[in-house]
Design a protein around this motif. Structure first.
Motif, mmCIF file in Angstrom:
data_model
loop_
_atom_site.group_PDB
_atom_site.id
_atom_site.type_symbol
_atom_site.label_atom_id
_atom_site.label_comp_id
_atom_site.label_asym_id
_atom_site.label_seq_id
_atom_site.Cartn_x
_atom_site.Cartn_y
_atom_site.Cartn_z
ATOM 1 N N CYS A 60 -26.121 -3.061 -46.680
ATOM 2 C CA CYS A 60 -26.577 -4.032 -47.686
ATOM 3 C C CYS A 60 -25.892 -3.790 -49.025
ATOM 4 O O CYS A 60 -25.425 -4.737 -49.673
ATOM 5 N N ALA A 78 -31.392 -9.029 -41.703
ATOM 6 C CA ALA A 78 -31.284 -10.369 -41.123
ATOM 7 C C ALA A 78 -30.340 -11.286 -41.895
ATOM 8 O O ALA A 78 -30.034 -12.386 -41.438
ATOM 9 N N SER A 79 -29.856 -10.833 -43.044
ATOM 10 C CA SER A 79 -28.978 -11.676 -43.865
ATOM 11 C C SER A 79 -27.666 -11.959 -43.146
ATOM 12 O O SER A 79 -27.003 -11.052 -42.657
ATOM 13 N N LYS A 80 -27.319 -13.245 -43.095
ATOM 14 C CA LYS A 80 -26.036 -13.649 -42.509
ATOM 15 C C LYS A 80 -24.986 -13.647 -43.612
ATOM 16 O O LYS A 80 -25.240 -14.105 -44.718
ATOM 17 N N ASP A 83 -24.437 -17.045 -45.037
ATOM 18 C CA ASP A 83 -25.482 -17.492 -45.958
ATOM 19 C C ASP A 83 -25.324 -16.877 -47.343
ATOM 20 O O ASP A 83 -25.836 -17.407 -48.327
ATOM 21 N N THR A 116 -24.331 -10.704 -39.084
ATOM 22 C CA THR A 116 -25.404 -10.291 -39.985
ATOM 23 C C THR A 116 -25.228 -8.837 -40.407
ATOM 24 O O THR A 116 -24.445 -8.091 -39.815
ATOM 25 N N GLU A 118 -27.440 -6.553 -39.945
ATOM 26 C CA GLU A 118 -27.928 -5.759 -38.811
ATOM 27 C C GLU A 118 -26.842 -5.601 -37.750
ATOM 28 O O GLU A 118 -26.685 -4.521 -37.183
ATOM 29 N N ASP A 119 -26.083 -6.666 -37.476
ATOM 30 C CA ASP A 119 -24.969 -6.575 -36.529
ATOM 31 C C ASP A 119 -23.986 -5.496 -36.964
ATOM 32 O O ASP A 119 -23.529 -4.683 -36.153
#
Length: 133
Positions: A60, A78-80, A83, A116, A118-119
């Motif tokens: 992040c 979860a942030s893409k 986005d 994302t 997370e990915d």
């Protein structure tokens, strides 16, 4: 059952119950001419590799820095990237920053599957674990 101008949705009239530890069964559902019957199937388990919170937090921070995300903008697992305003070049720069921070090398095919935070964190942990003896 519910219906709207945008489409229709199916809803269960009663809760779905597990028949036993190995099988799940559902009742038949009907909507107009559409008919849906879900048969009992053996339960299958998938192993998911979730990244540690520390790794997600580091990713992040790197994403915020690379994209110059405005202060107060929330970035989570979860942030893409899209986005957050990232284009393909931004994503390459993020991956380069992650490689440098974690001392790893990300294959191009793996980098293309990152959408994302997370990915990215999950991939990093897999690569770091594979690198460790």
């Amino acid at each position: 059952m519910a219906s709207s101008a945008a489409g229709s949705a199916l809803s269960f009239a009663s809760p779905v119950k597990a028949a036993n530890a190995n099988l799940i069964s559902f009742t038949s559902l009907r909507k107009g001419n559409a008919f849906l019957r879900l048969q009992p199937v053996p339960m299958r388990f998938a192993v998911c590799y979730a990244a540690k919170k520390e790794t997600v937090d580091k990713v992040c921070d790197i994403v915020k820095k690379q994209l110059a995300v405005p202060e107060g903008t929330e970035v989570s697992g979860a942030s893409k990237f899209s986005d957050l305003g990232a284009d393909s070049l931004d994503t390459v720069e993020i991956v380069m920053g992650l490689e440098e921070e974690f001392g790893i090398s990300v294959e191009e095919s793996s980098a293309q599957s990152i959408a994302t935070v997370e990915d990215a964190a999950t991939l990093i942990e897999k690569l770091v674990d594979a690198k460790s003896p």
